[in-house]
Structures are given as structure tokens and as C-alpha cells.
Scaffold this active site. Structure first.
Site, PDB file in Angstrom:
ATOM      1  N   GLY A  29       1.135   1.192   1.329  1.00  0.00           N
ATOM      2  CA  GLY A  29       1.601   0.051   0.527  1.00  0.00           C
ATOM      3  C   GLY A  29       0.993  -1.227   1.058  1.00  0.00           C
ATOM      4  CG  ASP A 508      24.544 -45.439  -9.259  1.00  0.00           C
ATOM      5  OD1 ASP A 508      24.542 -45.938 -10.395  1.00  0.00           O
ATOM      6  OD2 ASP A 508      24.255 -44.235  -9.036  1.00  0.00           O
TER       7      ASP A 508
HETATM    8  P1  ADP Z   1       0.907  -1.162  -3.434  1.00  0.00           P
HETATM    9  O1  ADP Z   1       1.222  -2.219  -2.472  1.00  0.00           O
HETATM   10  O2  ADP Z   1       1.582  -1.336  -4.757  1.00  0.00           O
HETATM   11  O3  ADP Z   1       1.129   0.216  -2.926  1.00  0.00           O
HETATM   12  P2  ADP Z   1      -1.877  -1.898  -2.922  1.00  0.00           P
HETATM   13  O4  ADP Z   1      -3.128  -1.440  -3.580  1.00  0.00           O
HETATM   14  O5  ADP Z   1      -1.745  -3.363  -2.778  1.00  0.00           O
HETATM   15  O6  ADP Z   1      -0.672  -1.263  -3.744  1.00  0.00           O
HETATM   16  O7  ADP Z   1      -1.775  -1.292  -1.459  1.00  0.00           O
HETATM   17  C1  ADP Z   1      -1.917   0.072  -1.188  1.00  0.00           C
HETATM   18  C2  ADP Z   1      -2.239   0.236   0.283  1.00  0.00           C
HETATM   19  O8  ADP Z   1      -1.932   1.572   0.676  1.00  0.00           O
HETATM   20  C3  ADP Z   1      -3.702   0.014   0.585  1.00  0.00           C
HETATM   21  O9  ADP Z   1      -3.842  -0.769   1.735  1.00  0.00           O
HETATM   22  C4  ADP Z   1      -4.271   1.417   0.809  1.00  0.00           C
HETATM   23  O10 ADP Z   1      -5.285   1.469   1.768  1.00  0.00           O
HETATM   24  C5  ADP Z   1      -3.072   2.196   1.279  1.00  0.00           C
HETATM   25  N1  ADP Z   1      -3.157   3.578   0.776  1.00  0.00           N
HETATM   26  C6  ADP Z   1      -3.315   3.924  -0.506  1.00  0.00           C
HETATM   27  N2  ADP Z   1      -3.400   5.262  -0.608  1.00  0.00           N
HETATM   28  C7  ADP Z   1      -3.257   5.769   0.589  1.00  0.00           C
HETATM   29  C8  ADP Z   1      -3.229   7.087   1.104  1.00  0.00           C
HETATM   30  N3  ADP Z   1      -3.338   8.155   0.331  1.00  0.00           N
HETATM   31  N4  ADP Z   1      -3.057   7.245   2.405  1.00  0.00           N
HETATM   32  C9  ADP Z   1      -2.932   6.162   3.188  1.00  0.00           C
HETATM   33  N5  ADP Z   1      -2.953   4.911   2.763  1.00  0.00           N
HETATM   34  C10 ADP Z   1      -3.111   4.694   1.474  1.00  0.00           C
HETATM   35  C1  G6P Z   2       4.642  -2.321  -2.593  1.00  0.00           C
HETATM   36  C2  G6P Z   2       5.770  -3.252  -2.211  1.00  0.00           C
HETATM   37  C3  G6P Z   2       6.167  -3.064  -0.750  1.00  0.00           C
HETATM   38  C4  G6P Z   2       6.468  -1.609  -0.486  1.00  0.00           C
HETATM   39  C5  G6P Z   2       5.287  -0.737  -0.917  1.00  0.00           C
HETATM   40  C6  G6P Z   2       5.546   0.741  -0.736  1.00  0.00           C
HETATM   41  O1  G6P Z   2       3.540  -2.685  -1.880  1.00  0.00           O
HETATM   42  O2  G6P Z   2       5.376  -4.592  -2.453  1.00  0.00           O
HETATM   43  O3  G6P Z   2       7.290  -3.850  -0.427  1.00  0.00           O
HETATM   44  O4  G6P Z   2       6.748  -1.397   0.869  1.00  0.00           O
HETATM   45  O5  G6P Z   2       4.999  -0.993  -2.275  1.00  0.00           O
HETATM   46  O6  G6P Z   2       6.738   1.104  -1.369  1.00  0.00           O
HETATM   47  P1  G6P Z   2       7.962   1.737  -0.561  1.00  0.00           P
HETATM   48  O7  G6P Z   2       9.071   1.783  -1.556  1.00  0.00           O
HETATM   49  O8  G6P Z   2       7.490   3.064  -0.129  1.00  0.00           O
HETATM   50  O9  G6P Z   2       8.277   0.859   0.599  1.00  0.00           O
END
Ligand code: ADP
Ligand code: G6P
Length: 737
Positions: A29, A508
Site C-alpha cells: 500500500g 461592538d
Molecule cells: P494503494 O496505496 O491504493 O495500494 P499505490 O499504487 O499507491 O496503491 O501503492 C501500492 C504500493 O504497494 C506500491 O508501493 C507497490 O510497490 C506496493 N505493492 C504493490 N503490489 C505489491 C506486491 N504484490 N507485493 C509487494 N508490494 C506491492
Molecule cells: C491505501 C490506503 C492506506 C492503506 C493501504 C493498504 O494505500 O491509503 O491507508 O494502508 O491502502 O490497505 P490496508 O487496508 O491493507 O491497510
């Protein structure tokens, strides 16, 4: 030394139990992955949930969970399974998440969820307060903790608190449907600085604050009764060097150092001339548009069969929030879609979609980023989307094409990508064709520009910019021109009051002695107030003058039986103690017939506004109008009037949600000074809340005690926060003699 306290629902480390042992993996995330490097480099402690409920951690491992957290400067917050159900799976992910991403049909309004949300937010706030020391900076993150800023503020009023929202903030029309909208906004407003990824989210938030809570919003500042809150946009970046370096290292791997995944990717690329891999990576979330993306890919293969056996969609979906029904349903839908499309197009040697439903180690993410010539990221709504930025950072030879949804926050900064509307399959298919045909020079040119920007606005810069702006709010607080009347200052003023021989108090009315009401006629003085003013005035050698913009009839009738001096209409009329009204200035009223129709036209076009007709002035009130429309129209009317009245000896006064047109020679400052002529007052006090009172503050002698009500820019020496504080102050005058 002061430190930063970071608070987010999820810690950057995820603890799980494997064969009776604790396993630590990095959290997925954007928030956790992005903020990790800021935390690693600085002096900070991170408070959050480690991913297991209290019940899931065996008693004997509880201490070890804290220890694992502590090793990484983190503090693990214990949450029970009921709390996780109500707070996390409930209010956070069945109410706020869908609503803020415009999925209103998924949004549940459940009282029990809300109860748990408040309870857990309080738990986080209490945990912060355990670690908070004066001088620390508190940085609260994301939609799970919207109430925390104010909960901390209540216990630590002087704390410097920042809040960052990592997901979109919806438009007012959507946000207003939340039953607990007021509480949520008040909760966030406990912060000194509120950050969003984009200006659109920022303006949606400001508009909700101004329409729902009706606080004054000036550009990006919100004036609360006792503080000013700053709102700004800070697009979050990535740890650019980490991704770039990982890609450079990846290319140095010898064949036997390569992962199994990399070998399979290579096999595909080498087995077919012109083969291309299209990458898609997200948490399995309905906001990410995964199902839509698969359908768009089907549309593309149907329309352009020449790509069959040449392209492959490599789709990585990370399991997420699987206790929420919509996520489970989405999982089923995606499984079915992948199965159907693979069944429809597969040949003996080729399947169109490779689908992985799991988390992957960082090295495998890099394998995917570096091997896929196209990234197709098509969220329906996404606060930012860091995957898009990570993909570009790993393209160290500058090739590769990013296709990105315009609904992702990242699209605002990534213009050189192919920006698409994810609902438009034809556009997605066209973008895929463009990507396949894009000459390498063009890819390089686009990516170099993107890379330059991402390298510069890294996550480090993002965090530093936010911190800098947060520290500036503290400096602004200190540098605030007027001084808050503390107990000590109040005692000093009272001492002067007592010692002086002849005193005058200019007070006032609206916004000072009484709060504003929707209708001006509802702001009558209560009995307690009348008594207070009478008592003050009856003190020896003390004159009380009520000085107001109100018309003489209203003011006169409200204060009929109280023998004090009244100045109405900013100084047009004065009522002496004996009850006689005198026209104080040589004012005229013939201009009114020419000006009234102009204002009437604005009343007709601006619902909720009205004209107040006074003897020698006209006032246009817009307190009840839509706040944004009200401000726009006030500006327009002010300009129109200024043109109309030039050379007529008139002026336009801009008060608190009111414009007033009157003779230029009349203002509260002039009226006060007239009272002082020939008198030897040695204690002069003036108090008021709006712009028209500034005339008193500016024009009275410098030794006067001038006091503004509310925190606003002012020429007054002091300020108090609210009308109730005004009454406290006046009571002190009464009691000090
Ligand atoms: P969100 O915050 O909604 O999950 P983002 O694209 O902003 O979406 O962030 C996703 C993050 O999670 C990225 O930094 C990415 O590198 C990481 N990520 C996505 N898929 C995986 C995975 N399969 N394993 C590990 N990290 C992952
Ligand atoms: C988005 C939200 C984060 C959250 C992440 C993963 O990036 O902005 O606050 O931590 O998703 O979701 P989770 O519910 O697994 O924390």
C-alpha cells in the site's frame, strides 16, 4: 530532542505467525511503502497496527510483537477482533473508503461501525499522548484516523499536528451524504496543517468545511474560533533512488542469479518476435478498475487480433481487505473474467493473461517493472497510485510506455504518460496500439521528462515539504500580531482599569456581545447581557458606548430601558443617555434610490441574501447564501458598487458576510474619536469582531486597549477567541471595582 510521531492505521511492518513464530514482512500500500524511507532516515516513532488482532497473538508472543516493532522504531497498537471488525472492516472500509472513492452504492452507514471508529480513534490518540512531549510534531495519516487530530488537540492544545489524507476527498455533494459529516470534519480540523495529494481533493475539502461547518475559508486557510488551519496539496513521491538502484542491480544479475519469475518472463519475450508484456499491479480493490481493465483488454484483442500470441497481460493483484463482501465479490469476478478470456483466446503455446493473486517480494516487483514494456494502470479512482511512479523509476534505459487513468492522482503530474479514461474501452485499445507503435526515441523523450520530475519530487522531498509547512504553522501562530488575552494579561488590564480616573468602553454588538444568527432580528440581547452592560455603565466614572452597524430603531428598541450611549449605523446616529437620538454627521440618503435596484438584482440572483435598509445606509447580507457563491457575488457587487458610487461621497464597507454602502465620512473610528474630544479619559477600551471595527482599532490613541474577537488579521493589540470570552472579560471589569 524533539521527535516526529507518525501515526497510521497500518505499520510499515506486517506481523504474522508461521509455525508458532513471528514473521515480519513489509506492508503493501502506498502509505506504508512511501513513508517508510522518511521514517527510516529521521528521528521518529511510528504508531500503528501490526496486522494481527489481540486474539490472534498467543500470550507468550505478545512481548515479542512489541519488540519486533520497537526494533524498527515502531509501537504496535493492540486491536481486538471486534475493534478490527467495527473500525477497520466496518467504518474505515465499508463507509469512508467507498464514499471517498465515489462508490456511494457500496457505502454503509452503520451506528455500530461509527461507535467502533470513535473508540479506536480515541485509542490511537491516547497512544500518541503517551509518547508526546512538548516540542514534538505529530503527523497523522489517512482516512482510518480522521478523528485523531482533534482528539489529540483536546488533551494537548498547543501540540503541532499535521494530517495527510492519502485517498481522494470527494466533492461536497458526495461527502454531505455521510451522517457523521460534521464530526468527521471537526475531527480533521484538530490539525494545524491538512495535506492532500491534489488540488482537487483540497478544494473539495475546503468547500465541505465552508458549506457544512460554515467556517470562514480564505484561499487555503480556515478560521476557527481559536485557531487558523492551513490546507495544502503535496503530491506524494517515491523513494526514487531505491527503485532506480534496484533496477540497475537487477540488470547485473547473471542468469543463475535470476528469479524463477524472471526466467519465465524472459522465455515469453524470447520465444516470440515483437513480443510485449503489459503489466498491471494493484491491491485487489474495486477502485482500481481491474475488472474493467480485463474487459478493455478483451475489447482490444477482439478488435486487433493481430496481437494474439504477441502480447500478454501480466496481472498482479495483491489480496486486500478480504472480509469486506465487495472485495470477495471482486475476487470472484476477476477469477471468472480471467478464466473466460484465457479460454476464449488461448492457443496451444500462449495464454493472454498471466494472473497472480498474492503479495510478492520486492525483487519480483522489480522483475516485473523492468521486463514489461507497457504498464496499464487504469483505476476508476485512486488517491495517487505509486505503482505508476515506481514503474517509471525502474526504466533505467528510459524505454517503456505508461498508460495511466486520468482518475489517478498521479495523472496530474504525469502528463507525458498516455492518459486514458478507464471507462472508454476504445480509448484504452487505441492507447495500447499507440504504445506498441511508439518509437523508442519518443518513449525515451517522455520517460526522461517523467523521471526528472519524479527524481526531484521524491518521497523525501514530499515529507520535508509537508514538515516545513507544518513548522511554519507554528511560527505563524507565534507571529500572530495580536496577543491572546490570558488570565495574566486580563489581570493587568483590570489593574489599569481600577487605577484610572475616567474610563470609556466602546463595545461592538453583533459577533462581539452576541453570536451571529441566520436572521439579524434574532440576535436580541438576553437579560443577563443587559444587566451586565447596565452594571458596567453604572460604575463610577465609567462610560459604556455600544457601537454598532445596526439601524437606530432596532438598536434603540433592544436597549430601550438601559441608560447607556448607543452609536448606530457605524456613527450616523448617537443616542445620548437621556434617550435622544442625534444625527451625528451631515449624511445624505438620496443616493439610495439609485443604488437599491443594483443590490436587488444581486438578491434575485443569489438565493439566501437580502437587503437591510437603514436610515442612511443599505446593507446586503449574504450569511445564508452558499458560501462560495456568496463570496463570488460579494466581490462582484463590491466592484459594481465602487464604480457606481465614485464621486458621490459614499463608501462600501465589507463586514462579516455583509456589504454596506454609506457616506464616506462615517465610520466607527471617527465616531469614537468624536466622543473623546474635550474629555480626559485615561482608560480607553474598544472591542469588536469585524472589519468595520478596525477603524476604531486604528484611529483610537495608541495607549487604548483594543481587542479583536476571533483570530483574524487585525490592528487591535489583543484578541479573545469567542463571544463567551468577551463576556468573561466584561464581567472582570464589573468585578474589579
Ligand atoms: P494503494 O496505496 O491504493 O495500494 P499505490 O499504487 O499507491 O496503491 O501503492 C501500492 C504500493 O504497494 C506500491 O508501493 C507497490 O510497490 C506496493 N505493492 C504493490 N503490489 C505489491 C506486491 N504484490 N507485493 C509487494 N508490494 C506491492
Ligand atoms: C491505501 C490506503 C492506506 C492503506 C493501504 C493498504 O494505500 O491509503 O491507508 O494502508 O491502502 O490497505 P490496508 O487496508 O491493507 O491497510
Amino acid at each position: 530532542m524533539s521527535k516526529t510521531i507518525i501515526i497510521s492505521n497500518r505499520l510499515p511492518l506486517q506481523i504474522s505467525i508461521e509455525n508458532d513464530h513471528l514473521e515480519v514482512t513489509p506492508s503493501v500500500g502506498g502509505l506504508a511503502t512511501g513513508l517508510k524511507s522518511f521514517h527510516k532516515d529521521g528521528d521518529s516513532v511510528w504508531i500503528g497496527w501490526p496486522g494481527l488482532t489481540e486474539e490472534e497473538i498467543p500470550e507468550k508472543l505478545k512481548g515479542e510483537v512489541q519488540k519486533k516493532a520497537k526494533d524498527e522504531n515502531c509501537v504496535a497498537v493492540n486491536l481486538s477482533s471486534d475493534e478490527i471488525d467495527g473500525f477497520y472492516y466496518g467504518f474505515s472500509n465499508r463507509t469512508v473508503w467507498p464514499l471517498f472513492h465515489y462508490f456511494m452504492e457500496y457505502t454503509e452507514a452503520d451506528d455500530t461501525y461509527w461507535k467502533f471508529y470513535k473508540q479506536v480513534n480515541q485509542k490511537y490518540a491516547d497512544e500518541i499522548l503517551k509518547y508526546y512531549e512538548e516540542g514534538d510534531v505529530i503527523w497523522v495519516h489517512d482516512y482510518q484516523l480522521l478523528l485523531v487530530p482533534n482528539m489529540v488537540r483536546e488533551k494537548a492544545p498547543e501540540a503541532v499536528i499535521g494530517f495527510f489524507n492519502h485517498i481522494p476527498f470527494p466533492s461536497y455533494e458526495v461527502f454531505r451524504t455521510l451522517p457523521w459529516r460534521d464530526e468527521v470534519l471537526e475531527g480533521v480540523l484538530g490539525a494545524d496543517l491538512i495535506g492532500f495529494h491534489t488540488y482537487d481533493y483540497e478544494r473539495h475539502f475546503l468547500s465541505s468545511v465552508s458549506r457544512i461547518l460554515r467556517y470562514q475559508v480564505d484561499f487555503n486557510e480556515i478560521t476557527l474560533p481559536d485557531r487558523i488551519v492551513k490546507v495544502d496539496s503535496f503530491p506524494m513521491g517515491i523513494d526514487y533512488k531505491k527503485f532506480e538502484q534496484a533496477a540497475l542491480d537487477h540488470f547485473k544479475n547473471t542468469e543463475d542469479q535470476q528469479s524463477e519469475l524472471q526466467r519465465r518472463l524472459n522465455h515469453h519475450l524470447e520465444s516470440t518476435p515483437d513480443a510485449k508484456l503489459i503489466l498491471s499491479i494493484d491491491r485487489l480493490d474495486y477502485t482500481k478498475g481491474i475488472a474493467l481493465r480485463i474487459r478493455a483488454f478483451e475489447y482490444f484483442l477482439d478488435k486487433y487480433p493481430e496481437f494474439i500470441e504477441k502480447v500478454r497481460l501480466v496481472m498482479l493483484a495483491v489480496p486486500s481487505r478480504s472480509n469486506v463482501p465487495q472485495y470477495r465479490r471482486l475476487k470472484r469476478e476477476v477469477d471468472e473474467l480471467v478464466g473466460r478470456i484465457n479460454g476464449k483466446f488461448s492457443t496451444v503455446s500462449w495464454t493472454p493473461i498471466w494472473y497472480f493473486y498474492r503479495s510478492m517480494p520486492f525483487e519480483n516487483l522489480i522483475d516485473l517493472y523492468t521486463s514489461c514494456g507497457i504498464a496499464l494502470l487504469t483505476p476508476i479512482r485512486d488517491g495517487m497510485n505509486l505503482v505508476a511512479k515506481e514503474y517509471i523509476a525502474t526504466r533505467t534505459n528510459h524505454t517503456g510506455v505508461l498508460i495511466l487513468s486520468e482518475m489517478a492522482g498521479a495523472a496530474h503530474e504525469m502528463n507525458e504518460a498516455l492518459i486514458i479514461n478507464p471507462n472508454n474501452f476504445e480509448q484504452v485499445a487505441q492507447a495500447l496500439c499507440t504504445a506498441f507503435g511508439m518509437p523508442e526515441e519518443e518513449q525515451i523523450q517522455r520517460n526522461k521528462m517523467l523521471q526528472k520530475r519524479l527524481r526531484r519530487y521524491s518521497v523525501e522531498k514530499w515529507a520535508n515539504d509537508f514538515m516545513k509547512a507544518l513548522h511554519a504553522t507554528r511560527e505563524n501562530r507565534d507571529a500572530f500580531k495580536s496577543i491572546r488575552i490570558t488570565q495574566k494579561i486580563s489581570e493587568e488590564i483590570m489593574e489599569q482599569f481600577k487605577r484610572s480616573k475616567k474610563r470609556i468602553l466602546f463595545i461592538d454588538y453583533d459577533g462581539t456581545l452576541v453570536n451571529f444568527t441566520d436572521k439579524p432580528e434574532n440576535a436580541k440581547p438576553d437579560d443577563e447581557l443587559k444587566e451586565l452592560i447596565r452594571d458596567l455603565n453604572s460604575q463610577e466614572n465609567t462610560d459604556v458606548v455600544l457601537i454598532s452597524g445596526r439601524d437606530k430603531n432596532t438598536l434603540g428598541s433592544w436597549w430601550q430601558d438601559i441608560p447607556i450611549e448607543l452609536i448606530s449605523e457605524h456613527g450616523v446616529w448617537t443616542r445620548q443617555i437621556d434617550g435622544e437620538w442625534e444625527l451625528s454627521e451631515n449624511v445624505k440618503s438620496e443616493w439610495m434610490d439609485a443604488v437599491r435596484p443594483v443590490i436587488e438584482n444581486f438578491v434575485d440572483r443569489t438565493p439566501g441574501t437580502f437587503i437591510e435598509e437603514k436610515n442612511y445606509s443599505l446593507a446586503w447580507h449574504y450569511r445564508k447564501a452558499d458560501p462560495e457563491l456568496g463570496e463570488i457575488r460579494a466581490n462582484e457587487l463590491s466592484n459594481t458598487l465602487k464604480e457606481l458610487i465614485s464621486n458621490r461621497g459614499l463608501s462600501v464597507l465589507e463586514g462579516n458576510k455583509v456589504l454596506e454602502i454609506k457616506s464616506s465620512g462615517v465610520n466607527k473610528g471617527k465616531a469614537c474619536n468624536k466622543k473623546l474630544v474635550g474629555e480626559d479619559y485615561d482608560f480607553i477600551f474598544a472591542i469588536g469582531d469585524d472589519w468595520t471595527d478596525e477603524y476604531m482599532f486604528r484611529e483610537l490613541p495608541e495607549t487604548s486597549y483594543t481587542v479583536k474577537v476571533g483570530i483574524k488579521k487585525t490592528s487591535a493589540r489583543y484578541y479573545v477567541e469567542s463571544t463567551s470570552k468577551v463576556r468573561d472579560l466584561l464581567n472582570s471589569f464589573k468585578e474589579s471595582l
